[in-house]
Design an enzyme around this catalytic site. Sequence first.
Site, PDB file in Angstrom:
ATOM      1  N   CYS A 145     172.762  36.280 -94.140  1.00 14.83           N
ATOM      2  CA  CYS A 145     171.960  36.520 -95.343  1.00 14.83           C
ATOM      3  C   CYS A 145     170.658  37.241 -95.004  1.00 14.83           C
ATOM      4  O   CYS A 145     169.550  36.701 -95.163  1.00 14.83           O
ATOM      5  CB  CYS A 145     171.683  35.201 -96.054  1.00 14.83           C
ATOM      6  SG  CYS A 145     173.150  34.493 -96.803  1.00 14.83           S
ATOM      7  N   GLU A 160     168.627  44.852 -59.356  1.00 11.30           N
ATOM      8  CA  GLU A 160     168.980  43.780 -60.279  1.00 11.30           C
ATOM      9  C   GLU A 160     169.693  44.310 -61.528  1.00 11.30           C
ATOM     10  O   GLU A 160     169.172  44.231 -62.645  1.00 11.30           O
ATOM     11  CB  GLU A 160     167.725  43.009 -60.698  1.00 11.30           C
ATOM     12  CG  GLU A 160     167.045  42.301 -59.546  1.00 11.30           C
ATOM     13  CD  GLU A 160     165.680  41.746 -59.916  1.00 11.30           C
ATOM     14  OE1 GLU A 160     165.169  40.903 -59.162  1.00 11.30           O
ATOM     15  OE2 GLU A 160     165.114  42.177 -60.944  1.00 11.30           O
TER      16      GLU A 160
END
Length: 431
Positions: free
Chosen positions: A358, A287
């Site tokens: 921020c 995978e």
Amino acid sequence: MNLVTDNSQGHLSIGGCDALDLANDFGTPLYVYDISLIRQQLRQFHKAFKETGIKYAISYASKAFAIRAIDQVIDQEDGHLDVVSAGELMTAVQANFPMANVSFHGNNKSLAELQLALDNHVGTIIVDNFYELELLNKLLPEQKQPVNIMLRIAPGISAHTHRYIQTGQVDSKFGFDVQSGQAEQALKQVLQNPKLNLRGYHAHIGSQIMAIAGFTALVQKMVQLAADWQEKYHYQPQVLNFGGGFGIKYTNQDQPLAPQEFVRNMIQTLKKEIAQTNLTLPEVWIEPGRSIVGEAGYSLYTIGARKNIPGIRTYVSVDGGMGDNIRPALYQAEYQAVLAADPQASPVETVTIAGRYCESGDILVKDQKLPLSAPGDILAILATGAYGYSMASNYNRVGRPAVVFAENGHAKLVVKRETLADLTRLDLNYL
């Protein structure tokens, strides 16, 4: 894989497209994928398996980057698909991905998600825990045919990586624990249920793994368990799924192995171990997610403010950041950056690439050596193809970037940039 290529003008080239043109045409921040590199990685995995003569499936872990367009590329390259949510599943449905080649993961699937998987005839459900077995039992009476499942087990093997992306150790939220006997108890429950068709066992030991040793130990452990349980319960797995986690090159310090090396070692080990048991050689699934799309992805930004703190640090700010790439803030992931106008230019200063969000922790690259830059220059951060878009947010109410696929000199918009209207579309008034 060479992450930095330039064109006749000396500009960064992505999939044969000039990065400056891409930034100008589609705006920044911008995710760009070199699709030829994705195809190349998948074909290398296919080649490695075909050389072993073993039955196999390469199941792309779409959590790394899940949009309709990438699912379509994976299907073109004969890959399978791994989903972990209703959203990823519906993305596959809308991409017309063959559902027989889809497997459904997740440690807390809801009843509605399992129903959705069954309604869409998902090929295999990777069962993670006893609660999930209970939920499946509620849905099974309505099923005309047995449901294909695999059992995810926690084998007690820890990969050498960041603790947030280790998944195979005993102390993990994922899978049936082997050491405590949970995995064996789950096996007995499943074998007693005629509505469940157990295809085999799955395990995943972590991400960004650079060494073969963990996978060797995993193969040995899985075969040992399969052999022991075959003796006790007369069940032989059709499939052993060894997960993914193959490392990629983020910076020059990273020295990942080629996909072929991981595959060859796993199959050599598997054949050796199987030969010492009564088992027949099973089909092997892997995978890969990051190793398929990671190095193929680039993030383009426009440089803005500069802050120089004499004797300490120079900050160069860009118009993106942790909203489109949370990995540096989340687990100190490291990247490298170049100026798109001249990616091969000699560096003259060391700067820290800061985002526009921020938060003091919104730093994309620390201590990056670069040539002199100015506001308006285009900066490219390399190898951002995995978990950038997938983990993007609207923090500070900033829209997520557009996504462009570049291949053979042609660029195609595959995800639109979010607008201010998109950001407030779901809001409702209180007064």
